[in-house]
Design a protein around this motif. Structure first.
Motif, PDB file in Angstrom:
ATOM      1  N   THR A 280       0.834  -1.208   0.000  1.00 27.42           N
ATOM      2  CA  THR A 280       0.000   0.000   0.000  1.00 27.42           C
ATOM      3  C   THR A 280       0.863   1.250   0.000  1.00 27.42           C
ATOM      4  O   THR A 280       0.604   2.206  -0.747  1.00 27.42           O
ATOM      5  CB  THR A 280      -0.919  -0.007   1.238  1.00 27.42           C
ATOM      6  N   GLY A 281       1.885   1.280   0.849  1.00 32.16           N
ATOM      7  CA  GLY A 281       2.786   2.433   0.885  1.00 32.16           C
ATOM      8  C   GLY A 281       3.479   2.656  -0.438  1.00 32.16           C
ATOM      9  O   GLY A 281       3.649   3.794  -0.893  1.00 32.16           O
ATOM     10  N   LEU A 282       3.879   1.565  -1.093  1.00 31.41           N
ATOM     11  CA  LEU A 282       4.521   1.684  -2.401  1.00 31.41           C
ATOM     12  C   LEU A 282       3.571   2.319  -3.417  1.00 31.41           C
ATOM     13  O   LEU A 282       3.956   3.200  -4.188  1.00 31.41           O
ATOM     14  CB  LEU A 282       4.986   0.311  -2.868  1.00 31.41           C
ATOM     15  N   ALA A 283       2.300   1.889  -3.402  1.00 28.17           N
ATOM     16  CA  ALA A 283       1.320   2.459  -4.324  1.00 28.17           C
ATOM     17  C   ALA A 283       1.063   3.931  -4.016  1.00 28.17           C
ATOM     18  O   ALA A 283       0.917   4.757  -4.927  1.00 28.17           O
ATOM     19  CB  ALA A 283       0.015   1.665  -4.259  1.00 28.17           C
ATOM     20  N   GLU A 284       1.015   4.272  -2.728  1.00 29.19           N
ATOM     21  CA  GLU A 284       0.822   5.679  -2.359  1.00 29.19           C
ATOM     22  C   GLU A 284       1.954   6.545  -2.899  1.00 29.19           C
ATOM     23  O   GLU A 284       1.724   7.642  -3.427  1.00 29.19           O
ATOM     24  CB  GLU A 284       0.739   5.806  -0.838  1.00 29.19           C
ATOM     25  N   ALA A 285       3.187   6.065  -2.771  1.00 27.03           N
ATOM     26  CA  ALA A 285       4.334   6.835  -3.261  1.00 27.03           C
ATOM     27  C   ALA A 285       4.287   6.997  -4.771  1.00 27.03           C
ATOM     28  O   ALA A 285       4.684   8.040  -5.306  1.00 27.03           O
ATOM     29  CB  ALA A 285       5.633   6.166  -2.833  1.00 27.03           C
ATOM     30  N   ALA A 286       3.823   5.973  -5.471  1.00 27.18           N
ATOM     31  CA  ALA A 286       3.745   6.061  -6.928  1.00 27.18           C
ATOM     32  C   ALA A 286       2.846   7.198  -7.373  1.00 27.18           C
ATOM     33  O   ALA A 286       3.051   7.792  -8.440  1.00 27.18           O
ATOM     34  CB  ALA A 286       3.252   4.731  -7.501  1.00 27.18           C
ATOM     35  N   MET A 287       1.850   7.537  -6.550  1.00 23.06           N
ATOM     36  CA  MET A 287       0.919   8.601  -6.926  1.00 23.06           C
ATOM     37  C   MET A 287       1.596   9.972  -6.978  1.00 23.06           C
ATOM     38  O   MET A 287       1.124  10.876  -7.670  1.00 23.06           O
ATOM     39  CB  MET A 287      -0.244   8.654  -5.939  1.00 23.06           C
ATOM     40  N   VAL A 288       2.699  10.111  -6.252  1.00 24.44           N
ATOM     41  CA  VAL A 288       3.428  11.385  -6.262  1.00 24.44           C
ATOM     42  C   VAL A 288       3.926  11.714  -7.670  1.00 24.44           C
ATOM     43  O   VAL A 288       4.073  12.888  -8.035  1.00 24.44           O
ATOM     44  CB  VAL A 288       4.599  11.314  -5.257  1.00 24.44           C
ATOM     45  N   PHE A 289       4.176  10.689  -8.474  1.00 22.10           N
ATOM     46  CA  PHE A 289       4.742  10.890  -9.804  1.00 22.10           C
ATOM     47  C   PHE A 289       3.680  11.088 -10.890  1.00 22.10           C
ATOM     48  O   PHE A 289       4.037  11.304 -12.046  1.00 22.10           O
ATOM     49  CB  PHE A 289       5.622   9.684 -10.177  1.00 22.10           C
ATOM     50  N   LEU A 290       2.407  11.028 -10.520  1.00 18.75           N
ATOM     51  CA  LEU A 290       1.373  11.160 -11.548  1.00 18.75           C
ATOM     52  C   LEU A 290       1.376  12.528 -12.241  1.00 18.75           C
ATOM     53  O   LEU A 290       1.141  12.591 -13.454  1.00 18.75           O
ATOM     54  CB  LEU A 290      -0.005  10.869 -10.946  1.00 18.75           C
ATOM     55  N   PRO A 291       1.607  13.651 -11.543  1.00 27.79           N
ATOM     56  CA  PRO A 291       1.705  14.912 -12.287  1.00 27.79           C
ATOM     57  C   PRO A 291       2.819  14.894 -13.334  1.00 27.79           C
ATOM     58  O   PRO A 291       2.624  15.358 -14.463  1.00 27.79           O
ATOM     59  CB  PRO A 291       1.981  15.950 -11.185  1.00 27.79           C
ATOM     60  N   ALA A 292       3.998  14.342 -12.979  1.00 30.91           N
ATOM     61  CA  ALA A 292       5.078  14.249 -13.966  1.00 30.91           C
ATOM     62  C   ALA A 292       4.696  13.302 -15.095  1.00 30.91           C
ATOM     63  O   ALA A 292       5.045  13.541 -16.267  1.00 30.91           O
ATOM     64  CB  ALA A 292       6.363  13.756 -13.281  1.00 30.91           C
ATOM     65  N   PHE A 293       3.978  12.246 -14.788  1.00 32.74           N
ATOM     66  CA  PHE A 293       3.476  11.310 -15.791  1.00 32.74           C
ATOM     67  C   PHE A 293       2.528  12.028 -16.760  1.00 32.74           C
ATOM     68  O   PHE A 293       2.571  11.825 -17.980  1.00 32.74           O
ATOM     69  CB  PHE A 293       2.774  10.166 -15.068  1.00 32.74           C
ATOM     70  N   ALA A 294       1.675  12.900 -16.218  1.00 31.10           N
ATOM     71  CA  ALA A 294       0.759  13.667 -17.060  1.00 31.10           C
ATOM     72  C   ALA A 294       1.517  14.635 -17.966  1.00 31.10           C
ATOM     73  O   ALA A 294       1.124  14.865 -19.121  1.00 31.10           O
ATOM     74  CB  ALA A 294      -0.243  14.430 -16.190  1.00 31.10           C
ATOM     75  N   VAL A 295       2.601  15.198 -17.464  1.00 23.20           N
ATOM     76  CA  VAL A 295       3.405  16.138 -18.266  1.00 23.20           C
ATOM     77  C   VAL A 295       4.023  15.415 -19.457  1.00 23.20           C
ATOM     78  O   VAL A 295       3.966  15.880 -20.600  1.00 23.20           O
ATOM     79  CB  VAL A 295       4.499  16.793 -17.399  1.00 23.20           C
ATOM     80  N   THR A 296       4.615  14.235 -19.204  1.00 22.20           N
ATOM     81  CA  THR A 296       5.296  13.523 -20.287  1.00 22.20           C
ATOM     82  C   THR A 296       4.318  12.794 -21.206  1.00 22.20           C
ATOM     83  O   THR A 296       4.535  12.725 -22.420  1.00 22.20           O
ATOM     84  CB  THR A 296       6.292  12.504 -19.710  1.00 22.20           C
ATOM     85  N   GLY A 297       3.237  12.251 -20.638  1.00 17.78           N
ATOM     86  CA  GLY A 297       2.335  11.435 -21.432  1.00 17.78           C
ATOM     87  C   GLY A 297       1.200  12.178 -22.098  1.00 17.78           C
ATOM     88  O   GLY A 297       0.707  11.765 -23.150  1.00 17.78           O
ATOM     89  N   LEU A 298       0.772  13.297 -21.474  1.00 15.89           N
ATOM     90  CA  LEU A 298      -0.361  14.054 -22.006  1.00 15.89           C
ATOM     91  C   LEU A 298       0.021  15.474 -22.397  1.00 15.89           C
ATOM     92  O   LEU A 298      -0.855  16.248 -22.794  1.00 15.89           O
ATOM     93  CB  LEU A 298      -1.486  14.098 -20.960  1.00 15.89           C
ATOM     94  N   GLN A 299       1.301  15.815 -22.259  1.00 15.11           N
ATOM     95  CA  GLN A 299       1.796  17.151 -22.576  1.00 15.11           C
ATOM     96  C   GLN A 299       1.042  18.244 -21.809  1.00 15.11           C
ATOM     97  O   GLN A 299       0.761  19.330 -22.331  1.00 15.11           O
ATOM     98  CB  GLN A 299       1.721  17.440 -24.083  1.00 15.11           C
TER      99      GLN A 299
END
Length: 464
Positions: A280-299
């Motif tokens: 669960t903690g690992l999944a929570e930490a992964a969410m921190v990177f979603l804004p950067a994921f949106a920048v690279t994947g959705l411009q």
């Protein structure tokens, strides 16, 4: 002096005090982001040093959780909760008034240590004061704090930054004053402090082991794991943690009142919860990177990327109280399994689908609902499984497992994304790996106890 379960009116008055304290600690993670450029200008810190404004808080939060939670079992919840909030406020003042960057980091370390204790002690208070049939909904409301902090943190940071970055920390003082006033009035009467010797050896070994492990995890490069694990920055810390572990276990067998009681270490149910908490903690930490994921994947522009998290955060805020109420009615096992499946499903959508705004938001809602369904039920299992005398230590152990999972997740996602030729693909690979670990946790959850209706009724009547 034994603690008594409060009636509905009394426990309802306690909950806002706990909510405010947890919110104060949670805000001081996200609220710092907008202030980093100004802090860098004030002290002339480099990028590596600046990262420690976050890192040292998380490190000491991990160390503080089990230590302070154990002290609440010995000295009483009210005294320890008040001490945590008071020292947290003093450390906030130290950060705001710091003459040097080193003093600022010292203040952040003290803040993190105290923040690590605030949540598990608050959860233990809920276990002490709320009847069994109402604990889930109370824990669900506390769980919603983190979504609220995510929304409020950057907003408050942007507003207060106009008057200087120091106000991001000075704002804790009036909030802490109100919490201290109400905590002294409303938190339950505590038992007499234990007279057995404090397990200073166990506390020291546990603190060094967790600090070494946290350093190693944060320094490792998951994109080149084999090489990185043997590097001078990582290997000595791993060896130190490995040496401390058997020494700690030996010390716990000999201590009169061990910081990690054998009751906690022997429980098969708590070991299962620990594995689920790591995932669960690992999944929570992964969410921190979603804004950067949106920048690279959705411009998406960097300035607005955080807004892409709003559906996830709203799902978290709405889902946490609902999951707590369902856990009261159905028992925690079913809710934990549903949460793991929803979180893994959301991560699979992130990792496997053609990335669009619709798929991003759909996946975010699934993840938000899934994570919200794990907050209260995991803590309910710990409350159920440990004796009242070890309730704080049990919650501290759960917080430690979650923290180790978060540190590992942050290092893993960042390392995999950075080492990939295409950063979007790297994020997707890391999220798929996290989904796989949640799948393993789902299988593990099958072994959790299912509390029968008769068992639930007995717990409601007599408490754990």
């Amino acid at each position: 002096m034994e603690l008594k379960h409060s009636n509905g009116h009394e426990s309802g008055r306690v909950l806002p005090v706990l909510f405010a304290g947890v919110l104060m600690a949670a805000l001081d993670i996200g609220i710092v982001g907008p202030a980093l450029p100004a802090i860098q200008t004030t002290y002339g810190a480099d990028e590596r040093g600046l990262s420690w404004v976050f890192g040292i808080y998380i490190l000491f939060q991990l160390v503080g959780a089990p230590v302070i939670a154990k002290f609440s079992d010995r000295q009483g919840r009210r005294a320890v909760y008040i001490a945590c909030v008071a020292v947290f406020a003093a450390a906030s003042l130290l950060v705001a008034m710091s003459p040097t960057f080193a003093v600022l980091l010292t203040g952040r370390a003290i803040q993190g240590f105290c923040a690590g204790g605030i949540l598990p002690v608050a959860i233990a208070v809920i276990g002490d004061t709320f009847p069994a049939e109402r604990r889930g909904r109370a824990l669900g409301l506390i769980g919603a704090v983190f979504g609220i902090a995510f929304l409020l943190g950057p907003l408050l940071g942007g507003i207060l930054l106009r008057w200087g970055w120091q106000w991001l920390f000075l704002m804790n003082l009036p909030l802490a004053a109100v919490v201290l006033w109400q905590a002294a009035r409303l938190l339950p009467t505590e038992r007499q402090p234990m007279r057995s010797p404090i397990d200073w050896l166990g506390i020291g070994l546990l603190s060094v082991m967790l600090a070494a492990l946290a350093w190693a995890i944060s320094a490792v490069d998951f994109g080149a794991l084999a090489t990185s694990a043997g590097s001078p920055r990582v290997l000595p810390a791993l060896l130190l943690a490995a040496v401390c572990l058997p020494a700690l276990l030996l010390a716990q067998r000999r201590a009169a009142d061990p910081v990690l009681h054998p009751e906690l270490l022997r429980s098969a149910e708590l070991r299962l919860v620990g594995v689920i908490a790591l995932a669960t903690g690992l999944a929570e930490a992964a969410m921190v990177f979603l804004p950067a994921f949106a920048v690279t994947g959705l411009q998406v522009p960097e300035t607005t990327a955080s807004f892409m998290m709003i559906p996830l955060v709203l799902a978290l805020i709405v889902g946490a109280p609902a999951a707590g109420r369902l856990a009261d009615k159905l028992g925690p096992k079913r809710i934990i399994q549903a949460g793991l499946i929803m979180t893994a499903s959301g991560l699979l959508v992130f990792g496997l689908s053609v990335l669009t705004r619709a798929s991003f938001f759909t996946a975010g809602v699934l993840v938000g609902l899934g994570l919200s369904a794990l907050m209260a039920p995991l803590r309910l299992v710990v409350i159920r499984e440990v004796s009242e005398a070890q309730r704080g230590a049990g919650q501290g152990l759960l917080a430690t497992c979650l923290g180790i999972g978060r540190l590992t997740g942050a290092a893993m996602v960042g390392g995999v994304a950075a080492s990939s030729a295409d950063q979007t693909t790297g994020y997707q690979d890391a999220l798929l790996f996290a989904a796989g670990l949640l799948g393993v946790a789902t299988i593990v959850s099958v072994a959790l106890k299912s509390l029968s209706p008769a068992g639930r009724q007995m717990e409601q009547n007599h408490g754990p």
